[in-house]
Design a protein around this motif. Structure first.
Motif, mmCIF file in Angstrom:
data_model
loop_
_atom_site.group_PDB
_atom_site.id
_atom_site.type_symbol
_atom_site.label_atom_id
_atom_site.label_comp_id
_atom_site.label_asym_id
_atom_site.label_seq_id
_atom_site.Cartn_x
_atom_site.Cartn_y
_atom_site.Cartn_z
ATOM 1 N N UNK A 44 47.405 32.394 32.390
ATOM 2 C CA UNK A 44 46.175 32.054 33.075
ATOM 3 C C UNK A 44 45.686 33.184 33.971
ATOM 4 N N UNK A 45 46.629 33.981 34.500
ATOM 5 C CA UNK A 45 46.260 35.059 35.401
ATOM 6 C C UNK A 45 45.853 36.336 34.665
ATOM 7 N N UNK A 46 46.135 36.387 33.360
ATOM 8 C CA UNK A 46 45.812 37.597 32.598
ATOM 9 C C UNK A 46 44.304 37.763 32.518
ATOM 10 N N UNK A 47 43.815 38.941 32.774
ATOM 11 C CA UNK A 47 42.360 39.177 32.797
ATOM 12 C C UNK A 47 41.882 39.852 31.531
ATOM 13 N N UNK A 64 38.387 35.716 30.399
ATOM 14 C CA UNK A 64 37.904 36.690 31.378
ATOM 15 C C UNK A 64 38.379 36.206 32.735
ATOM 16 N N UNK A 65 38.153 36.971 33.781
ATOM 17 C CA UNK A 65 38.571 36.492 35.100
ATOM 18 C C UNK A 65 37.991 35.134 35.491
ATOM 19 N N UNK A 66 36.859 34.738 34.861
ATOM 20 C CA UNK A 66 36.229 33.467 35.260
ATOM 21 C C UNK A 66 36.261 32.393 34.187
ATOM 22 N N UNK A 67 36.541 32.741 32.938
ATOM 23 C CA UNK A 67 36.404 31.780 31.830
ATOM 24 C C UNK A 67 37.756 31.491 31.202
ATOM 25 N N UNK A 68 38.052 30.191 31.073
ATOM 26 C CA UNK A 68 39.305 29.723 30.482
ATOM 27 C C UNK A 68 38.978 28.911 29.238
ATOM 28 N N UNK A 69 39.771 29.106 28.181
ATOM 29 C CA UNK A 69 39.611 28.336 26.941
ATOM 30 C C UNK A 69 40.829 27.465 26.736
ATOM 31 N N UNK A 82 34.333 27.492 33.183
ATOM 32 C CA UNK A 82 34.442 28.581 34.156
ATOM 33 C C UNK A 82 35.098 28.070 35.432
ATOM 34 N N UNK A 83 36.031 28.828 35.941
ATOM 35 C CA UNK A 83 36.681 28.532 37.227
ATOM 36 C C UNK A 83 37.218 27.099 37.290
ATOM 37 N N UNK A 84 37.698 26.589 36.143
ATOM 38 C CA UNK A 84 38.275 25.246 36.075
ATOM 39 C C UNK A 84 37.288 24.149 36.471
ATOM 40 N N UNK A 85 35.975 24.410 36.356
ATOM 41 C CA UNK A 85 34.969 23.395 36.644
ATOM 42 C C UNK A 85 34.669 22.599 35.380
#
Length: 477
Positions: A44-47, A64-69, A82-85
């Motif tokens: 999760x921390x990997x950019x 990316x630093x802001x987007x998680x899949x 984005x940002x766990x929202x």
């Protein structure tokens, strides 16, 4: 010295051994869980800006630093946030996010073009012998109700002002643009983006054009559609502003009234792309053309049409059933899609869901059922083709439709004719087939979009006629 053979001693030893094993197991599990948590945290921390190779299985990836899949939240799809929202989010039904959807060219590589097992050929096969009718047909809404996505057929702006669909979140945008020889919907969530192709156009453009795309042999609907009235790119009906879902599957129920034919290989949305006959073409009214073309190619001197249906030789009800395939409101299948043939009884193939539906819908205003209510219909042998010619484009041609009315009626029989302004006196449809507002746009009214469609219940409605008269009179002042 203690007696080691005593049962009591053995019992104590067994308990001590069990406690030791339990402690060792718990310690091992704790280490395993700690390692799992640590790995997930590192992931999760990997950019990194791209996913690991697709063969590396992963359920949660920071793009990316802001987007998680995440994969598995919605079966078979990646969900991006984005940002766990919770919103905005993207839903992408791809096996891998590295390259987006896979082209259907992979599926068609070893298959000849336009091959299907039921003998459908497409309208071009008719052009050699029926040039005039084919030329006129190409301009009709039936022909244009679907096609491959030729850039020349796009009504909405591409790579120019107005080609963007903005959302209520500035970090979520969608742009329609050219990529090589293709046009794509490029959707961006914060600092990550993906191109989704626009492979198929559906809709004649009277109301809108919406777009489909292939992921190998699976067919999906794109998020953005172009609406002709407001001349804007808007979310497709049923989609939400901040939930960009590219995972809406295209079932045969959707295709039955937008294309002539396609072979389904697996439900719900696996097809053989090369079998598709786009548009509602000649063969939906005349039947599959292969046997007809083969016969007349072999027997060029034969002047009597063989192995083809002439709709005007069918009974009135069977003629109406041809149009009723798509103009009788929503339905469920009783038999497989695309199995109806001209001359069949449509009630054996479709179960109409709302036979008495008296309102308009974006796909149909239940034209056939409403027409049956008309005195014109009940007191004659009229069919749809008494007013509509499927071989020519006459939409909006008031003079054409007036002539159809005057085949049975005299202009002098119009009781309000002396009161009507000249601009309205010859427009029978305006008074006798009032347009009604479409009310099933699935949220489109929230975007300020309203549409209407002519009611095919032909009638004398004096109150409506007076409104039309007054509006026409006011517009001339």
């Amino acid at each position: 010295m203690a007696d080691t053979s005593s049962p009591r001693v053995w019992l104590i030893a067994a308990v001590i051994a069990g406690l030791c094993l339990t402690a060792a197991y718990v310690a091992t599990q704790s280490e395993d869980e700690s390692e799992l948590v640590e790995k997930l945290s590192r992931k999760m921390d990997a950019a990194s800006s791209t996913l690991p190779k697709s063969q590396q299985k992963s359920d949660v990836v920071r793009l990316t630093p802001r987007v998680v899949a995440q994969k598995g939240v919605i079966p078979g799809s990646w969900v991006l946030q984005k940002d766990d929202q919770p919103r905005p989010r993207l839903v992408l039904p791809f096996s891998s996010l590295e390259n987006g959807p896979s082209s259907s060219d992979v599926v068609q590589a070893d298959v000849p073009e336009s091959v299907n097992s039921d003998g459908f050929l497409g309208a071009e096969a008719c052009a050699t012998c029926h040039q005039d009718r084919h030329r006129g047909f190409l301009l009709t809404a039936h022909n244009m109700t679907s096609s491959t996505a030729d850039p020349d057929r796009f009504l909405g702006p591409v790579d120019s002002q107005g080609n963007e669909l903005k959302s209520s979140d500035p970090d979520l945008t969608l742009t329609i643009q050219k990529e090589g020889d293709s046009i794509v919907q490029q959707v961006s969530l914060s600092d990550w983006s993906v191109d989704v192709p626009m492979d198929v156009i559906t809709g004649s453009g009277k109301v809108a054009q919406t777009f489909l795309y292939w992921d190998e042999d699976r067919l999906f609907q794109s998020f953005a559609s172009y609406f002709s009235g407001p001349e804007q790119w808007l979310t497709s009906p049923g989609f939400e502003d901040l939930d960009v879902n590219f995972g809406r599957v295209i079932r045969t129920e959707c295709l039955e009234c937008h294309i002539t034919y396609i072979e389904q290989t697996e439900a719900p949305n696996h097809y053989q792309p090369s079998s598709a006959i786009w548009g509602i073409s000649c063969e939906r009214c005349h039947g599959p053309g292969k046997s007809h073309v083969d016969f007349h190619t072999t027997n060029p001197d034969s002047k009597t049409a063989q192995h083809i249906v002439q709709p005007n030789e069918l009974s009135r009800e069977r003629q109406l059933d041809i149009c009723g395939q798509c103009h009788s409101g929503s339905f469920d299948f009783k038999k497989p899609a695309f199995s109806f043939r001209p001359g069949d009884d449509i009630s054996e193939f479709h179960h109409t869901l709302k036979p008495d539906f008296d309102d308009s819908g974006i796909h149909t205003s239940n034209q056939l059922a409403r027409l049956r209510m008309s005195d014109c219909f009940q007191s004659s042998e009229m069919t749809c083709t008494d007013c509509h010619d499927p071989h020519v484009a006459k939409r909006g041609d008031e003079a054409f439709f007036r002539r159809a009315c005057l085949n049975c009626h005299d202009a002098e029989h119009c009781g309000m004719r002396p009161e009507l302004p000249v601009s309205l006196a010859d427009q029978c449809v305006q008074c006798h087939m009032p347009s009604t507002e479409i009310d099933d746009l699935a949220g489109m009214k929230l975007q300020g979009l309203t549409l209407s469609m002519a009611d095919h219940f032909i009638r004398v409605d004096r109150e409506h006629a007076k409104q039309v008269r007054d509006q026409a009179t006011d517009s001339t002042k």
